[in-house]
Design an enzyme around this catalytic site. Structure first.
Site, short mmCIF file in Angstrom:
data_model
loop_
_atom_site.label_atom_id
_atom_site.label_comp_id
_atom_site.label_asym_id
_atom_site.label_seq_id
_atom_site.Cartn_x
_atom_site.Cartn_y
_atom_site.Cartn_z
N HIS A 186 -3.65 -5.23 0.53
CA HIS A 186 -3.18 -5.51 1.89
C HIS A 186 -3.23 -6.99 2.25
CE1 HIS A 186 -2.67 -1.51 3.71
NE2 HIS A 186 -3.63 -1.13 2.90
N CYS B 36 0.83 -1.21 0.00
CA CYS B 36 0.00 0.00 0.00
C CYS B 36 0.87 1.26 0.00
CB CYS B 36 -1.01 -0.03 1.15
SG CYS B 36 -2.31 1.21 0.93
N GLU C 7 -1.75 -8.50 4.56
CA GLU C 7 -1.66 -8.72 6.02
C GLU C 7 -2.98 -8.50 6.74
OE1 GLU C 7 -0.83 -6.03 4.50
OE2 GLU C 7 -1.82 -4.50 5.69
#
Ligand SMILES: *[C@@H]1O[C@H](CO)[C@@H](O)[C@H](O)[C@H]1NC(C)=O
Ligand SMILES: *[C@@H]1O[C@H](CO)[C@@H](O)[C@H](O)[C@H]1NC(C)=O
Ligand SMILES: *[C@@H]1O[C@H](CO)[C@@H](O)[C@H](O)[C@H]1NC(C)=O
Ligand SMILES: *[C@@H]1O[C@H](CO)[C@@H](O)[C@H](O)[C@H]1NC(C)=O
Length: 315
Positions: free
Chosen positions: A241, A131, A243
């Site tokens: 993203h 990001c 994660e």
């Protein structure tokens, strides 16, 4: 001569390509990844000190077999060089700071420049950007901010792979069913206002020469780059993203927790950590390593309604 020796000998003569397994005989199974902190988000009521790392990035790397060293802002160049020579890779996380004026951007530039120099000298040093980390890499490579506003603040999307993705270092070893899920299901979380449009990428010679586009997405108006890898360096960038799916729990559009989303997260992490295993940097001794690791800090629980469920804070 064994084939491994031949491989090593020829690797020494040729430039070792990014993603190479020429060092397979000496992988580092105790990889340590540096993650830069960034200036606290103004108004963060849990903030301690003046910088933070979202704990989800730490868990993401730990789950894939790495340990994490926080790289704190406002340190001297000499301190950063010492850290660089002790770690095996760098992850530039998401967040919300200025890509040209923040301390985060200063630290990122120092490590980026060191990584370019190291890789040029056959010292394999991978970088992953997520990001804001993706965006920071575009600024570092082009020397400019070429981003444009898109309507991508809280939306889960399927990746539109380009044909080259199949043979990319990043995706080539992903299971077929996972690649299919990534291309068909809305499992990549997008939480960004800014994007690198395909148009600006194509018009910038530095970006175009440096990065191979692996996937794109669109907000309906503008096509932007969602995944890329550098041609000649072990640098990887995702605008989405990975994660968040396993480790963030804010209940809003764009968050996905399906098994395929979790699997995608894990495969990206294991890929990057396996790249870091090709690096042989180490701390001068065990007590220096112990002092540097993130275990010296405890994350703060910010609540389920927070964009980051837990943060590490630093002076
Ligand atoms: C960090 O460094 C910047 C300049 O690089 C300075 O403006 C800022 O006050 C410093 N922050 C702290 C907390 O020392
Ligand atoms: C291209 O980059 C410029 C900044 O240099 C930005 O103002 C513009 O919106 C971008 N255009 C597109 C189509 O991404
Ligand atoms: C995926 O997201 C897009 C864009 O928000 C939407 O149009 C589409 O219906 C979604 N698909 C699924 C299967 O949810
Ligand atoms: C570890 O290395 C540091 C830095 O080189 C040094 O100052 C320290 O004395 C060393 N400690 C031990 C226990 O060897």
């Amino acid at each position: 001569m064994s084939s491994l020796v031949v491989l090593a000998a020829s690797a020494a003569l040729l430039l070792i390509p990014a993603g190479s397994t020429a060092f397979a005989s000496q992988l580092n199974y105790r990889p340590v990844i540096g993650v830069p902190a960034q200036e606290n988000i103004p108004g963060d009521s849990h903030a301690q000190g003046f910088s933070y790392i979202a704990a989800s990035y730490v868990k993401y790397l730990e789950a894939a077999g790495a340990r994490v060293v926080p790289i704190r802002i406002n340190r001297t160049y000499e301190e950063y060089v010492k850290i660089f020579n002790s770690i095996n890779g760098l992850l530039l996380p998401g967040g919300d700071v200025d890509l040209q004026k923040s301390e985060f951007s200063r630290v990122s530039k120092i490590f980026y420049d060191l990584a370019i120099k190291a890789n040029d000298a056959l010292d394999y040093f991978p970088i992953w950007g997520t990001c804001q980390g993706f965006q920071q890499l575009t600024v570092l490579t082009s020397g400019k901010n070429l981003l444009t506003l898109t309507d991508t603040k809280a939306v889960a999307l399927p990746l539109a792979f380009v044909p080259a993705a199949q043979n990319s270092r990043l995706f080539k070893n992903f299971p077929k069913d996972l690649l299919q899920s990534l291309s068909e299901e809305n499992i990549t979380s997008n939480f960004h206002s800014w994007s690198l449009s395909v148009q600006n990428y194509s018009r910038n010679a530095k970006l175009k020469r440096f990065y191979k586009v692996l996937s794109t997405n669109t907000d309906g108006r503008r096509e932007f780059i969602s995944t890329m890898e550098a041609y000649r360096y072990p640098f990887y960038a995702v605008q989405w993203h990975p994660e968040k799916s396993p480790f963030e729990w804010i209940d809003k559009p764009g968050m996905t927790h399906t098994p395929s989303a979790i699997k995608a997260s894990f495969y990206t992490a294991i890929f990057f950590v396996s790249e870091a295993m090709k690096n042989q940097h180490q701390f001068p001794n065990i007590s220096e390593e112990e002092k540097a690791l993130i275990y010296n800090f405890a994350p703060v629980y910010k609540g389920l309604g927070s964009i980051f469920v837990q943060n590490y804070y630093f002076d």
